[in-house]
Design an enzyme around this catalytic site. Structure first.
Site, PDB file in Angstrom:
ATOM      1  CD  GLU A   1      -8.173  -3.579  -0.508  1.00 27.43           C
ATOM      2  OE1 GLU A   1      -6.984  -3.345  -0.740  1.00 27.43           O
ATOM      3  OE2 GLU A   1      -8.538  -4.442   0.309  1.00 27.43           O
TER       4      GLU A   1
ATOM      5  CG  HIS B   1      -7.999  -0.315   2.148  1.00 29.56           C
ATOM      6  ND1 HIS B   1      -8.754  -1.117   2.967  1.00 29.56           N
ATOM      7  CD2 HIS B   1      -6.878  -1.024   1.851  1.00 29.56           C
ATOM      8  CE1 HIS B   1      -8.104  -2.264   3.166  1.00 29.56           C
ATOM      9  NE2 HIS B   1      -6.979  -2.239   2.487  1.00 29.56           N
TER      10      HIS B   1
ATOM     11  CG  HIS C   1      -2.080  -1.002   1.082  1.00 29.20           C
ATOM     12  ND1 HIS C   1      -2.515  -1.526  -0.110  1.00 29.20           N
ATOM     13  CD2 HIS C   1      -2.851  -1.593   2.045  1.00 29.20           C
ATOM     14  CE1 HIS C   1      -3.515  -2.374   0.107  1.00 29.20           C
ATOM     15  NE2 HIS C   1      -3.735  -2.451   1.402  1.00 29.20           N
TER      16      HIS C   1
HETATM   17  C1  GLA Z   1      -5.359  -5.164   1.972  1.00 27.44           C
HETATM   18  C2  GLA Z   1      -4.465  -6.342   2.091  1.00 27.44           C
HETATM   19  C3  GLA Z   1      -4.682  -7.012   3.400  1.00 27.44           C
HETATM   20  C4  GLA Z   1      -4.448  -6.038   4.540  1.00 27.44           C
HETATM   21  C5  GLA Z   1      -5.319  -4.824   4.347  1.00 27.44           C
HETATM   22  C6  GLA Z   1      -5.021  -3.773   5.378  1.00 27.44           C
HETATM   23  O1  GLA Z   1      -6.658  -5.558   1.840  1.00 27.44           O
HETATM   24  O2  GLA Z   1      -4.619  -7.253   1.024  1.00 27.44           O
HETATM   25  O3  GLA Z   1      -3.830  -8.117   3.518  1.00 27.44           O
HETATM   26  O4  GLA Z   1      -3.115  -5.644   4.567  1.00 27.44           O
HETATM   27  O5  GLA Z   1      -5.154  -4.292   3.066  1.00 27.44           O
HETATM   28  O6  GLA Z   1      -5.012  -4.278   6.661  1.00 27.44           O
END
Ligand code: GLA
Length: 326
Positions: A290, A153, A79
């Site tokens: 996402e 997100h 991220h």
């Molecule tokens: C995304 C990732 C997860 C986790 C979340 C945040 O969805 O794929 O594994 O890291 O973000 O917690």
């Protein structure tokens, strides 16, 4: 409907949606004030970038040049790194349009920020349309070749944020294949058929129906935390997923121009965060959809490319549309 957005992280802090009895509830997880967000959280509602999702071992080679990024997730990059776009202060400009109220957010990401090459000029516009949809339009340009993968997100619970888990929500995902991952949640490169697996959401199924199946991919993710390869072959705005919560009647449809969607069932939430109105958020008390390019694309030439070059404009749109059904 009402949507509130914070200039910090471009975070969608509240989103109210109608139920089948005419009542409204806030269906996104978050905090009542900025301090909650500043104290640290798992990307609640935030704009995620420069690269949403994971890059293996925090490194990639672009045009023969090797780049090193933060390894902030089990030896991999997640991220956008330590200070990703979720922690950026965005400039906000409200506009009234025939489609509905709009909030245009702009920011820059410096050349070298979090290890990525190229200065990005970013423009993310939220529109709350008169058709009960939140549309997100992402635009970016760069002055050097770079990788970009932007998403939002938001953690949704269509019963209302802070209610019980989302295992009774029914979901369908317009995907015949998904990208299986290794122990570090990095795609193996395979595009696996969902048929006869718990990843088959081609017709609507309750999220909880198979989440505890003794299956390698579910064990790896601690539940659903995978990228589905959307069936729409071009970059037109196309249906990606539909979620229905039977007790409230709320429906959320997700449409996107992106080729993939990470369906994440908040397996890492553990009730330790105190959210809006003092409510705590337990494991699987929300779901994320996402929209994105596939994880680790910078190291996977066979995946749709995430390279952005100076003569190009990055453009991506995702719509979260709300309605009710019995
Ligand atoms: C995304 C990732 C997860 C986790 C979340 C945040 O969805 O794929 O594994 O890291 O973000 O917690």
């Amino acid at each position: 409907m009402q949507v509130s957005v914070s200039t910090y992280g471009g975070i969608v802090t509240t989103l109210t949606a109608l139920d089948s009895d005419g009542g409204f509830a806030d269906v996104v997880l978050g905090f009542d004030n900025l301090d909650g967000y500043l104290a640290g959280h798992p990307y609640f509602g935030a704009i995620v970038g420069r690269y949403g999702n994971r890059i293996a071992k925090g490194t990639f080679v672009l045009d023969g040049e090797k780049y090193e990024l933060a390894e902030n997730n089990n030896g991999n990059h997640l991220h956008g790194g330590i200070v990703g776009f979720d922690k950026k202060l965005w400039r906000a400009h409200p506009v009234s349009t025939p489609e509905g109220p709009q909030l245009q957010l702009t920011a820059t990401s410096a050349d070298g920020e979090e290890g990525y090459p190229g200065r990005l000029d970013l423009d993310v516009t939220y529109t709350l349309t008169h058709r009960n949809a939140l549309r997100i339009d992402y635009r970016a340009t760069t002055d050097k070749p770079t990788h970009i993968n932007l998403t939002n997100h938001s953690y949704f619970n269509l019963m209302g944020a802070g209610c019980r888990d989302i295992l009774g929500h029914e979901i369908s995902i317009a995907a015949d294949r998904f990208t299986p991952v290794d122990k570090g949640m990095i795609p193996t490169g395979e595009a696996r058929d969902v048929a006869e697996t718990p990843m088959d959401f081609r017709t609507a199924v309750a999220i909880g129906a198979r989440i505890e199946d003794d299956e390698e991919q579910l064990r790896m993710g601690g539940g659903y935390d995978h990228n589905w390869i959307l069936n729409s072959a071009d970059s037109a705005l196309s249906p990606a997923a539909r979620v229905h919560e039977p007790t409230s009647g709320r429906v959320m449809e997700v449409l996107t121009t992106e080729p993939g969607v990470q369906f994440y069932t908040a397996n890492f939430l553990d009730g330790s965060l105190s959210g809006k109105k003092g409510k705590t958020y337990g494991r699987r008390s929300a779901l994320c959809l996402e929209t994105q390019h596939f994880p680790d694309s910078p190291n996977r030439p066979e995946f749709p490319t995430t390279i952005l070059r100076p003569d190009e404009e990055f453009a991506s749109t995702t719509v979260y549309r709300f309605s009710v059904a019995s």
